[in-house]
Design a protein around this motif. Structure first.
Motif, PDB file in Angstrom:
ATOM      1  N   LEU A  83       0.834  -1.212   0.000  1.00  0.00           N
ATOM      2  CA  LEU A  83       0.000   0.000   0.000  1.00  0.00           C
ATOM      3  C   LEU A  83       0.862   1.252   0.000  1.00  0.00           C
ATOM      4  O   LEU A  83       0.580   2.222  -0.702  1.00  0.00           O
TER       5      LEU A  83
ATOM      6  N   GLY B  73      -5.933  -5.649  -0.656  1.00  0.00           N
ATOM      7  CA  GLY B  73      -4.734  -5.166  -1.328  1.00  0.00           C
ATOM      8  C   GLY B  73      -4.960  -4.936  -2.801  1.00  0.00           C
ATOM      9  O   GLY B  73      -4.531  -3.930  -3.368  1.00  0.00           O
ATOM     10  N   THR B  77      -5.034  -0.995  -4.500  1.00  0.00           N
ATOM     11  CA  THR B  77      -3.874  -0.609  -5.303  1.00  0.00           C
ATOM     12  C   THR B  77      -4.211  -0.522  -6.774  1.00  0.00           C
ATOM     13  O   THR B  77      -3.348  -0.647  -7.613  1.00  0.00           O
ATOM     14  N   ALA B 161       1.060   1.274   7.136  1.00  0.00           N
ATOM     15  CA  ALA B 161       0.009   1.572   6.182  1.00  0.00           C
ATOM     16  C   ALA B 161      -0.573   2.960   6.376  1.00  0.00           C
ATOM     17  O   ALA B 161      -1.092   3.558   5.446  1.00  0.00           O
TER      18      ALA B 161
END
Lengths: 102, 163
Positions: A83, B73, B77, B161
């Motif tokens: 990320l 994920g 993304t 994150a």
């Protein structure tokens, strides 16, 4: 025809090869993580197969449990890193990312 | 052909076909769902090997946790406006040749090796009692360290994150 240890080992080695192929050929970083999960599953099949066919069932199962726990921790960290890479570079193709900083 | 043999070949087919789909499908979402099928097949293998508790843990942790994380994920993304999420491939031909040779060597060495296995296999019992007593006696330090490691990993993942 009985199922022997070899049957399980051959399936797990094929699974390992598929995982390796996924890691080597894919550009998307999340797909590389999926390949790693396949390899960890192949290793786990080996642990359980050897422990089953040597009659010491419990120790192999504990080792497999540890592998599952470590896989969970690893995928959480790896997805956090992915990320972050996406925020910095706007894509997650592993062949284009070759800088450690912006 | 006993039920055990049939179940073995059915699960092996599920594992290998869906693993093939994972590594060859162009669409990342398809790969993620094929990965779920692979995890189900591997859980079936664990059950065939007498590991009932590990099979359930595999379903809960992998399908419930790791796969959901993977899907997040994938979703986070990529640009939401794209309908199909593709992934590129590279070095397909050298990779298939080398890995084909590698797996051939692996399978040949497995089949030619004479593994020492137990003369007579015990019938698998409920394994939960054995696992619990091993975790609380021989492996107590590793067990506690794994708890700390999971805590550190999750805190680290959250802080990485958020940055």
């Amino acid at each position: 025809m009985n199922i022997t240890l070899n049957h399980f080992l051959i399936v797990s080695s094929l699974l390992f090869s598929f995982g390796l192929y996924g890691i080597v050929t894919r550009k998307n970083a999340v797909m590389v993580l999926m390949g790693i999960e396949l390899i960890l599953n192949a290793a786990n099949i080996n642990f359980l197969a050897f422990s089953r066919y040597s009659n010491s069932i419990d120790f192999g199962q504990v080792a497999a449990l540890f592998v599952i726990i470590l896989a969970a921790a690893e995928s959480a960290i790896a997805l956090a890193i992915v990320l972050n890479i996406y925020k910095t570079f706007v894509n997650i193709n592993v062949d284009e990312i070759d800088k450690l900083r912006e | 052909m006993t039920y055990y043999t049939f179940a073995f070949y059915a699960f092996a087919a599920i594992i290998l076909l869906s693993a093939y789909a994972v590594v060859t499908s162009k669409n990342v979402i398809y790969s993620a769902f094929s990965l779920m099928l692979t995890f189900f097949g591997v859980a079936g293998f664990y059950a065939l090997l007498g590991a009932d508790f590990i099979a359930i843990v595999q379903l809960i942790v992998y399908v419930g946790g790791i796969l959901t994380l993977m899907l997040f994920g994938v979703m986070l993304t990529n640009k939401i406006t794209e309908t199909e999420i593709k992934t590129g491939v590279f070095q397909v031909l050298p990779a298939s040749i080398i890995i084909g040779m590698f797996s051939g060597v692996l399978i040949a060495s497995i089949s030619n090796n004479r593994w020492t296995v137990a003369e007579k296999l015990n019938n698998p019992q409920n394994s939960l009692v054995g696992i619990g007593s091993i975790l609380m006696n021989e492996y107590i330090l590793i067990f506690e360290l794994l708890g700390v490691l999971l805590l550190i990993a999750l805190i680290g993942a959250a802080s990485i994150a958020r940055k």
